[in-house]
Design a protein around this motif. Sequence first.
Motif, PDB file in Angstrom:
ATOM      1  N   SER A 276       0.825  -1.203   0.000  1.00 15.21           N
ATOM      2  CA  SER A 276       0.000   0.000   0.000  1.00 15.21           C
ATOM      3  C   SER A 276       0.862   1.257   0.000  1.00 15.21           C
ATOM      4  O   SER A 276       0.583   2.219  -0.725  1.00 15.21           O
ATOM      5  CB  SER A 276      -0.927  -0.001   1.218  1.00 15.21           C
ATOM      6  N   ASP A 322      -5.347  -5.514   8.965  1.00 19.66           N
ATOM      7  CA  ASP A 322      -5.892  -4.328   8.304  1.00 19.66           C
ATOM      8  C   ASP A 322      -5.771  -4.532   6.794  1.00 19.66           C
ATOM      9  O   ASP A 322      -4.762  -5.057   6.313  1.00 19.66           O
ATOM     10  CB  ASP A 322      -5.129  -3.070   8.731  1.00 19.66           C
ATOM     11  N   PRO A 324      -5.659  -2.471   3.366  1.00 24.89           N
ATOM     12  CA  PRO A 324      -5.570  -1.137   2.767  1.00 24.89           C
ATOM     13  C   PRO A 324      -6.558  -0.968   1.616  1.00 24.89           C
ATOM     14  O   PRO A 324      -6.777  -1.891   0.818  1.00 24.89           O
ATOM     15  CB  PRO A 324      -4.121  -1.065   2.261  1.00 24.89           C
ATOM     16  N   SER A 325      -7.143   0.203   1.522  1.00 26.49           N
ATOM     17  CA  SER A 325      -8.159   0.456   0.497  1.00 26.49           C
ATOM     18  C   SER A 325      -7.574   0.526  -0.907  1.00 26.49           C
ATOM     19  O   SER A 325      -8.307   0.325  -1.885  1.00 26.49           O
ATOM     20  CB  SER A 325      -8.891   1.767   0.820  1.00 26.49           C
ATOM     21  N   ASN A 326      -6.282   0.803  -1.030  1.00 27.12           N
ATOM     22  CA  ASN A 326      -5.688   0.948  -2.362  1.00 27.12           C
ATOM     23  C   ASN A 326      -5.000  -0.329  -2.842  1.00 27.12           C
ATOM     24  O   ASN A 326      -4.270  -0.298  -3.845  1.00 27.12           O
ATOM     25  CB  ASN A 326      -4.683   2.101  -2.363  1.00 27.12           C
ATOM     26  N   GLU A 344      -9.736 -11.036  -5.848  1.00 27.44           N
ATOM     27  CA  GLU A 344     -10.913 -10.528  -5.136  1.00 27.44           C
ATOM     28  C   GLU A 344     -11.613 -11.646  -4.399  1.00 27.44           C
ATOM     29  O   GLU A 344     -12.078 -11.492  -3.265  1.00 27.44           O
ATOM     30  CB  GLU A 344     -11.859  -9.850  -6.118  1.00 27.44           C
TER      31      GLU A 344
END
Length: 348
Positions: A276, A322, A324-326, A344
């Motif tokens: 990330s 955690d 990460p969104s990216n 995914e």
Amino acid sequence: MTRKEKDWVIKVQMVQLQSENPHLNDYYYQKYYQKLEKKADEELLGQKNRVQSPKLVTPYIQKAEAYESVVRIEGSLGQVAVSTCFSPRRAIDAVSHGTQEQDPAAASSQKLWVLCRIEKMFLQLLEIEEGQKDGLPQSCYSEEQNNQVEKLFQALKTQEQNKLEEAADSFLQVLSVKKGKTLVARLLPFLLPDQAVSLLLVITHHLPLLVRRDVTDQALHMLFKPLGKCISHLTFHELLQGLQGLMLLPPGSSERPVSAVLQNQFGISLLYALLSHGEQLVSLDSSLKEPNRDHTAWKDMIVLIAWEIARMPTASLAEPLDFPSNLLPLFCHHLDKQLVQQLEARME
């Protein structure tokens, strides 16, 4: 026993509990009682008649200033000392005074040596934390405290090893013990950015080894939060250096080290955080997108990690602390649509 005899026994026991600095010498009891007080405040909030939690209260007695060892027994862990009733813990130095010709490969001797080092470093850390009790920012630390942090960092500083399996690396040995992991996690916030980054790179480079050694303790996760704050100080080149070791096939093995990392919660969490950060650096600096050696290494690394995740059974893939969104957008930039869909499915 008569009342006089009972008073004498109590007096002797109370003298042993004296301390001029209870927050350092009796750290665990003080912290435990603070938790009890905090819990009582939360439970009894709004009540007028609060029941006071019991606490051990002892009269103040000046401790003896002088402390000299008088007897040393070769090959033993302890040494007999003066004034042990005033400071019972100091009667045990936990240092082996044997000869230097002792075999360093002996597992028991090596472990005792590591535990002794951790104990001494923990005492230094407690002194540092004691000086930070007022909650001052790091820029306000005194020169003495900065020197203490530097001294403790030097004690942890690692030497490069030719073989990862060798137990000679002092930092890795500290991280092989649960209390050592706690020590590093609590020390990291006090370190300068370049010092913290140097420890982060060593941890990343030896991550598969640390994961194997953490099977029993399952305590590496306590390092994730303090290390996460260090990742932002990594340069793109340092990031590549730290990750490239996870991609290389060990001699005689068909499995990359990153495979073991993906099956461990701390390992996969740290790996995702590093990826990330790399994506953030590339998106903010257009020069990193230009074709060069680092850009090619970064792209190849992403593809290799993606393939490792895609071929691994979902049950074997650890759940990160955690996400990460990216991370998924990062894979979308460098991978084909079919492989992204497999990722995914694995990461859901």
